[in-house]
Design a protein around this motif. Sequence first.
Motif, PDB file in Angstrom:
ATOM      1  N   ASP A 132      40.404  39.590  52.762  1.00  0.00           N
ATOM      2  CA  ASP A 132      41.326  39.566  53.700  1.00  0.00           C
ATOM      3  C   ASP A 132      41.005  40.582  54.920  1.00  0.00           C
ATOM      4  N   LYS A 133      40.286  41.691  54.334  1.00  0.00           N
ATOM      5  CA  LYS A 133      39.626  42.564  55.344  1.00  0.00           C
ATOM      6  C   LYS A 133      38.358  41.517  56.041  1.00  0.00           C
ATOM      7  N   TYR A 134      37.837  41.008  55.490  1.00  0.00           N
ATOM      8  CA  TYR A 134      36.659  40.213  55.919  1.00  0.00           C
ATOM      9  C   TYR A 134      37.137  39.135  57.113  1.00  0.00           C
ATOM     10  N   PHE A 135      38.288  38.581  56.638  1.00  0.00           N
ATOM     11  CA  PHE A 135      38.742  37.704  57.676  1.00  0.00           C
ATOM     12  C   PHE A 135      39.731  38.313  58.571  1.00  0.00           C
ATOM     13  N   LYS A 136      39.873  39.423  58.646  1.00  0.00           N
ATOM     14  CA  LYS A 136      40.848  40.433  59.467  1.00  0.00           C
ATOM     15  C   LYS A 136      42.318  39.677  59.349  1.00  0.00           C
ATOM     16  N   ARG A 137      42.858  39.492  58.010  1.00  0.00           N
ATOM     17  CA  ARG A 137      44.135  38.850  58.221  1.00  0.00           C
ATOM     18  C   ARG A 137      45.172  39.801  58.179  1.00  0.00           C
ATOM     19  N   GLU A 138      44.919  41.070  58.101  1.00  0.00           N
ATOM     20  CA  GLU A 138      45.895  42.140  57.809  1.00  0.00           C
ATOM     21  C   GLU A 138      46.881  41.929  56.890  1.00  0.00           C
ATOM     22  N   ALA A 139      46.472  41.612  55.781  1.00  0.00           N
ATOM     23  CA  ALA A 139      47.298  41.297  54.583  1.00  0.00           C
ATOM     24  C   ALA A 139      46.806  42.204  53.675  1.00  0.00           C
ATOM     25  N   VAL A 140      47.823  42.457  52.577  1.00  0.00           N
ATOM     26  CA  VAL A 140      47.617  43.688  51.619  1.00  0.00           C
ATOM     27  C   VAL A 140      47.748  43.066  50.232  1.00  0.00           C
ATOM     28  N   THR A 141      46.904  43.168  49.248  1.00  0.00           N
ATOM     29  CA  THR A 141      47.048  42.800  47.879  1.00  0.00           C
ATOM     30  C   THR A 141      47.590  43.930  47.021  1.00  0.00           C
ATOM     31  N   LEU A 142      48.769  43.439  46.195  1.00  0.00           N
ATOM     32  CA  LEU A 142      49.398  44.511  45.218  1.00  0.00           C
ATOM     33  C   LEU A 142      48.703  43.885  44.052  1.00  0.00           C
ATOM     34  N   THR A 143      47.983  44.913  43.405  1.00  0.00           N
ATOM     35  CA  THR A 143      47.213  44.632  42.104  1.00  0.00           C
ATOM     36  C   THR A 143      47.984  45.555  41.021  1.00  0.00           C
ATOM     37  N   PHE A 144      48.780  44.645  40.098  1.00  0.00           N
ATOM     38  CA  PHE A 144      49.410  45.173  39.068  1.00  0.00           C
ATOM     39  C   PHE A 144      48.798  45.343  37.769  1.00  0.00           C
ATOM     40  N   LEU A 145      48.727  46.447  37.037  1.00  0.00           N
ATOM     41  CA  LEU A 145      48.043  46.707  35.628  1.00  0.00           C
ATOM     42  C   LEU A 145      48.912  47.347  34.778  1.00  0.00           C
ATOM     43  N   GLY A 146      48.626  47.373  33.596  1.00  0.00           N
ATOM     44  CA  GLY A 146      49.190  48.356  32.622  1.00  0.00           C
ATOM     45  C   GLY A 146      48.707  49.631  32.353  1.00  0.00           C
ATOM     46  N   ASP A 147      49.552  50.397  31.794  1.00  0.00           N
ATOM     47  CA  ASP A 147      48.870  51.721  31.208  1.00  0.00           C
ATOM     48  C   ASP A 147      47.417  51.482  30.191  1.00  0.00           C
ATOM     49  N   GLY A 148      47.641  50.489  29.605  1.00  0.00           N
ATOM     50  CA  GLY A 148      46.527  50.231  28.757  1.00  0.00           C
ATOM     51  C   GLY A 148      45.001  49.812  29.521  1.00  0.00           C
ATOM     52  N   ALA A 149      45.537  48.836  30.454  1.00  0.00           N
ATOM     53  CA  ALA A 149      44.511  48.360  31.433  1.00  0.00           C
ATOM     54  C   ALA A 149      43.824  49.566  32.338  1.00  0.00           C
ATOM     55  N   ASN A 166      37.221  50.860  51.992  1.00  0.00           N
ATOM     56  CA  ASN A 166      38.597  50.912  52.523  1.00  0.00           C
ATOM     57  C   ASN A 166      39.585  49.626  52.442  1.00  0.00           C
ATOM     58  N   LEU A 167      39.447  49.155  51.087  1.00  0.00           N
ATOM     59  CA  LEU A 167      40.066  47.578  51.039  1.00  0.00           C
ATOM     60  C   LEU A 167      41.710  47.793  51.120  1.00  0.00           C
ATOM     61  N   PRO A 168      42.232  46.782  51.763  1.00  0.00           N
ATOM     62  CA  PRO A 168      43.598  46.693  51.742  1.00  0.00           C
ATOM     63  C   PRO A 168      44.259  46.485  50.505  1.00  0.00           C
ATOM     64  N   VAL A 169      44.231  47.493  49.455  1.00  0.00           N
ATOM     65  CA  VAL A 169      44.587  46.884  48.184  1.00  0.00           C
ATOM     66  C   VAL A 169      45.646  48.216  47.537  1.00  0.00           C
ATOM     67  N   VAL A 170      46.800  47.836  46.969  1.00  0.00           N
ATOM     68  CA  VAL A 170      47.523  48.731  46.291  1.00  0.00           C
ATOM     69  C   VAL A 170      47.373  48.699  44.818  1.00  0.00           C
ATOM     70  N   PHE A 171      46.843  49.724  44.094  1.00  0.00           N
ATOM     71  CA  PHE A 171      46.928  49.395  42.634  1.00  0.00           C
ATOM     72  C   PHE A 171      48.258  50.250  42.102  1.00  0.00           C
ATOM     73  N   CYS A 172      48.782  49.275  41.302  1.00  0.00           N
ATOM     74  CA  CYS A 172      50.149  49.705  40.598  1.00  0.00           C
ATOM     75  C   CYS A 172      50.012  49.708  39.298  1.00  0.00           C
ATOM     76  N   VAL A 173      49.944  50.800  38.717  1.00  0.00           N
ATOM     77  CA  VAL A 173      49.926  50.884  37.221  1.00  0.00           C
ATOM     78  C   VAL A 173      51.354  50.846  36.567  1.00  0.00           C
ATOM     79  N   GLU A 174      51.844  49.866  35.937  1.00  0.00           N
ATOM     80  CA  GLU A 174      53.207  49.781  35.241  1.00  0.00           C
ATOM     81  C   GLU A 174      52.949  50.525  33.906  1.00  0.00           C
ATOM     82  N   ASN A 175      53.057  51.635  34.001  1.00  0.00           N
ATOM     83  CA  ASN A 175      53.238  52.569  32.924  1.00  0.00           C
ATOM     84  C   ASN A 175      54.588  52.401  31.947  1.00  0.00           C
TER      85      ASN A 175
END
Length: 333
Positions: A132-149, A166-175
Amino acid sequence: MKKVTKATYLKWYEDMLFWRKFEDKLAQVYIQQKVRGFLHLYNGQEAILAGALHVMDLEKDKMITAYRNHVQPIGLGVDPKRVMAELYGKGTGTSQGLGGSMHIFSKEHNFYGGHGIVGGQIPLGAGLAFADKYFKREAVTLTFLGDGAARQGSLHETLNMAVKWNLPVVFCVENNGYAMGTSVARTSKGTDIWKLGNGYEMPCGPVDAMDPIKVAEALDEAIKRARKGDGPTFLEMKTYRYRGHSMSDAQKYRTKEEVAEYQELDPITKVLSVIKDKKYASEDQIKEINQRVKDKVSECEKFAEESDFPEKNVMYDVVYEQEDYPFLAHKPQ
Ligand SMILES: Cc1ncc(C[n+]2csc(CCOP(=O)(O)OP(=O)(O)O)c2C)c(N)n1
Ligand SMILES: [Mg+2]
């Protein structure tokens, strides 16, 4: 952040209740052996998805998660009938019945799975954000993962690259407290998982994930930062799963009292009590919503039951590009 209104509350209630009942139905049909293999349910964690959907740009933002993945695509707009059919292994499913429970996928709805390898989706999420950054799409990726992950090596390599680039990503740990039957405290000296972000100088913090507003606020800030080009955020969503890890889990690692304690904080009950306190709906209107949810779940079940299993050749069609399967000694019948 987009305002949280009466309509938001009513949507949150109906959506979250539907997701909960959808999962309950799957548990029921699993016992009847209509759904096979693994089955990981999302009960208790719904506020995370509700909050995320409130602040995402659904046209272009992406979502990727692990195997607890039935309701996220539904939230993003995938027909729930097709998700249920996928779990039944039917040809009308999202992946023609070939993916099953852990592999729901819909590129059209920006849902990138559905991953059974613990932590496997973490670098993939950063990769989506890189594109998304490379192609300038102004999009964001929500990356979900567990507490174990969060204790997999892939997290550390990915956090390092994501923050450096500086990647447009949000890491969300679902603890949700446990990795299968192992509590966070048994595997980690520090139980505040969000602090891992500090090691990479990445904005980070904890979120009360039993409340969709708290989730929406935290994600809104993180998504805006990513969209502006200011890079990733690392959030720890503090949540709880009510059901066992998968369907065969004697749950000896926790007490019934502990589960009950978290059920006191239930996100659906919380949203419903706001609706009642603020008189956003009458008792009759709430009953109508409950009935609608029940009917919708029954429709999904009926569709899945009545759909056919895929044609045998589908197995080959999705692997080989050419119709005549030149690499096979025997043409499939
Ligand atoms: C690489 C890898 N190791 C082990 C497993 C077995 N396994 C499946 S789920 C799981 C626990 C993961 O827990 P968590 O990340 O907290 O996610 P949750 O199930 O709580 O949503 C494990 C160890 C696996 N699927 N992949
Ligand atoms: Mg967990």
